[in-house]
Design a protein around this motif. Structure first.
Motif, PDB file in Angstrom:
ATOM      1  N   UNK A  65       0.826  -1.381  -0.068  1.00  0.00           N
ATOM      2  CA  UNK A  65      -0.086   0.036   0.047  1.00  0.00           C
ATOM      3  C   UNK A  65       1.007   1.252   0.035  1.00  0.00           C
ATOM      4  N   UNK A  66       2.345   1.089   0.047  1.00  0.00           N
ATOM      5  CA  UNK A  66       2.979   2.193   0.015  1.00  0.00           C
ATOM      6  C   UNK A  66       3.734   2.297  -1.335  1.00  0.00           C
ATOM      7  N   UNK A  67       3.227   3.263  -2.220  1.00  0.00           N
ATOM      8  CA  UNK A  67       3.921   3.416  -3.557  1.00  0.00           C
ATOM      9  C   UNK A  67       5.238   3.985  -3.393  1.00  0.00           C
ATOM     10  N   UNK A  68       6.136   3.487  -4.270  1.00  0.00           N
ATOM     11  CA  UNK A  68       7.423   3.924  -4.217  1.00  0.00           C
ATOM     12  C   UNK A  68       7.874   5.358  -4.156  1.00  0.00           C
ATOM     13  N   UNK A  69       7.347   6.047  -4.866  1.00  0.00           N
ATOM     14  CA  UNK A  69       7.560   7.500  -4.960  1.00  0.00           C
ATOM     15  C   UNK A  69       7.168   8.348  -3.787  1.00  0.00           C
ATOM     16  N   UNK A  70       5.990   7.815  -3.173  1.00  0.00           N
ATOM     17  CA  UNK A  70       5.565   8.258  -1.831  1.00  0.00           C
ATOM     18  C   UNK A  70       6.569   7.805  -0.765  1.00  0.00           C
ATOM     19  N   UNK A  71       7.049   6.816  -0.788  1.00  0.00           N
ATOM     20  CA  UNK A  71       7.890   6.102   0.285  1.00  0.00           C
ATOM     21  C   UNK A  71       9.213   6.754   0.237  1.00  0.00           C
ATOM     22  N   UNK A  72       9.842   7.003  -1.200  1.00  0.00           N
ATOM     23  CA  UNK A  72      11.038   7.950  -1.201  1.00  0.00           C
ATOM     24  C   UNK A  72      10.883   9.421  -0.736  1.00  0.00           C
ATOM     25  N   UNK A  73       9.696   9.877  -1.041  1.00  0.00           N
ATOM     26  CA  UNK A  73       9.248  11.274  -0.453  1.00  0.00           C
ATOM     27  C   UNK A  73       9.424  11.366   1.195  1.00  0.00           C
ATOM     28  N   UNK A  74       9.049  10.208   1.518  1.00  0.00           N
ATOM     29  CA  UNK A  74       8.975  10.058   3.160  1.00  0.00           C
ATOM     30  C   UNK A  74      10.335  10.133   3.546  1.00  0.00           C
ATOM     31  N   UNK A  75      11.418   9.163   2.700  1.00  0.00           N
ATOM     32  CA  UNK A  75      12.756   9.216   3.249  1.00  0.00           C
ATOM     33  C   UNK A  75      13.287  10.548   2.957  1.00  0.00           C
ATOM     34  N   UNK A  76      13.011  11.166   1.998  1.00  0.00           N
ATOM     35  CA  UNK A  76      13.690  12.620   1.707  1.00  0.00           C
ATOM     36  C   UNK A  76      13.088  13.337   2.761  1.00  0.00           C
ATOM     37  N   UNK A  77      11.818  13.414   3.219  1.00  0.00           N
ATOM     38  CA  UNK A  77      11.583  14.165   4.349  1.00  0.00           C
ATOM     39  C   UNK A  77      12.107  14.111   5.626  1.00  0.00           C
ATOM     40  N   UNK A  78      12.448  12.983   6.245  1.00  0.00           N
ATOM     41  CA  UNK A  78      13.030  12.510   7.315  1.00  0.00           C
ATOM     42  C   UNK A  78      14.756  13.157   6.892  1.00  0.00           C
ATOM     43  N   UNK A  79      15.386  12.996   5.997  1.00  0.00           N
ATOM     44  CA  UNK A  79      16.590  13.445   5.818  1.00  0.00           C
ATOM     45  C   UNK A  79      16.701  14.888   5.979  1.00  0.00           C
ATOM     46  N   UNK A  80      15.686  15.643   5.045  1.00  0.00           N
ATOM     47  CA  UNK A  80      15.580  17.005   5.168  1.00  0.00           C
ATOM     48  C   UNK A  80      15.497  17.536   6.616  1.00  0.00           C
ATOM     49  N   UNK A  81      14.624  16.960   7.255  1.00  0.00           N
ATOM     50  CA  UNK A  81      14.374  17.335   8.511  1.00  0.00           C
ATOM     51  C   UNK A  81      15.848  17.134   9.377  1.00  0.00           C
ATOM     52  N   UNK A  82      16.246  15.926   9.365  1.00  0.00           N
ATOM     53  CA  UNK A  82      17.512  15.711  10.072  1.00  0.00           C
ATOM     54  C   UNK A  82      18.569  16.841   9.778  1.00  0.00           C
ATOM     55  N   UNK A  83      18.760  16.998   8.321  1.00  0.00           N
ATOM     56  CA  UNK A  83      19.464  18.159   7.944  1.00  0.00           C
ATOM     57  C   UNK A  83      19.348  19.463   8.766  1.00  0.00           C
ATOM     58  N   UNK A  84      17.944  20.000   8.496  1.00  0.00           N
ATOM     59  CA  UNK A  84      17.709  21.113   9.237  1.00  0.00           C
ATOM     60  C   UNK A  84      17.892  21.271  10.809  1.00  0.00           C
ATOM     61  N   UNK A  85      17.520  20.092  11.171  1.00  0.00           N
ATOM     62  CA  UNK A  85      17.698  20.271  12.795  1.00  0.00           C
ATOM     63  C   UNK A  85      19.404  20.440  13.199  1.00  0.00           C
ATOM     64  N   UNK A  86      20.000  19.517  12.420  1.00  0.00           N
ATOM     65  CA  UNK A  86      21.605  19.562  12.691  1.00  0.00           C
ATOM     66  C   UNK A  86      22.154  20.871  12.203  1.00  0.00           C
TER      67      UNK A  86
END
Length: 159
Positions: A65-86
């Protein structure tokens, strides 16, 4: 229809192989782009983000039920948030204190710091185990122990 235990169909296997390779490749590209700090183990916050990335990757690969592009967007969101926090924590001392803990001295020159140990929920047995892991048989007045921001115990010998 019931979920089969051992095998559903070849299309499911193909989906897992294709999404697995593509999601993994996307994660590698994003991690290389975001820098080494994204998967560091400097503190509990970093550790949690690393666990979340792994969990998210497995969801993308296994969950239909998790399409590839949506999943990659989720990964990107976490990485962007981690980058912003650091990025913010390096530039703002106030922000850094919100997201990071400080090392805590638990033993100073052989004397247990009971208040600090209670506050950090560390027992004498755990400290002794850290001593043993560092090749020391017992506590002496030459030893200090620090609880680091990543949860590890470092043992120091005073000179």
């Amino acid at each position: 229809m019931d979920n089969p235990i051992f095998f559903d169909d070849w299309a499911g296997i193909g989906r897992i192989l294709i999404t697995g390779v593509l999601a993994y490749a996307a994660l590698i590209v994003m991690l290389r782009t975001s820098g080494k700090r994204t998967l560091s183990k400097f503190n509990a916050f970093d550790f949690i983000v690393t666990i979340c990335l792994g969990s998210m990757l497995s969801s993308i690969i296994i969950t239909k039920s998790v399409p590839l592009v949506e999943g990659i967007a989720g990964l990107a969101l976490l990485i962007i948030l981690q980058f912003a926090i650091t990025w913010l924590s390096v530039r703002s001392r106030t922000f850094e204190t919100l997201v990071k803990s400080n090392p805590k001295l638990l033993v100073h020159r052989g004397a247990y710091q009971d208040k600090a140990m209670r506050g950090e929920r560390v027992s004498k047995e755990e400290i002794l185990a850290a001593l043993h892991a560092n090749g020391l048989a017992e506590m002496s007045d030459l030893h200090s122990v620090v609880l680091e921001t990543d949860g590890s115990l470092n043992v120091f010998k005073a000179v």
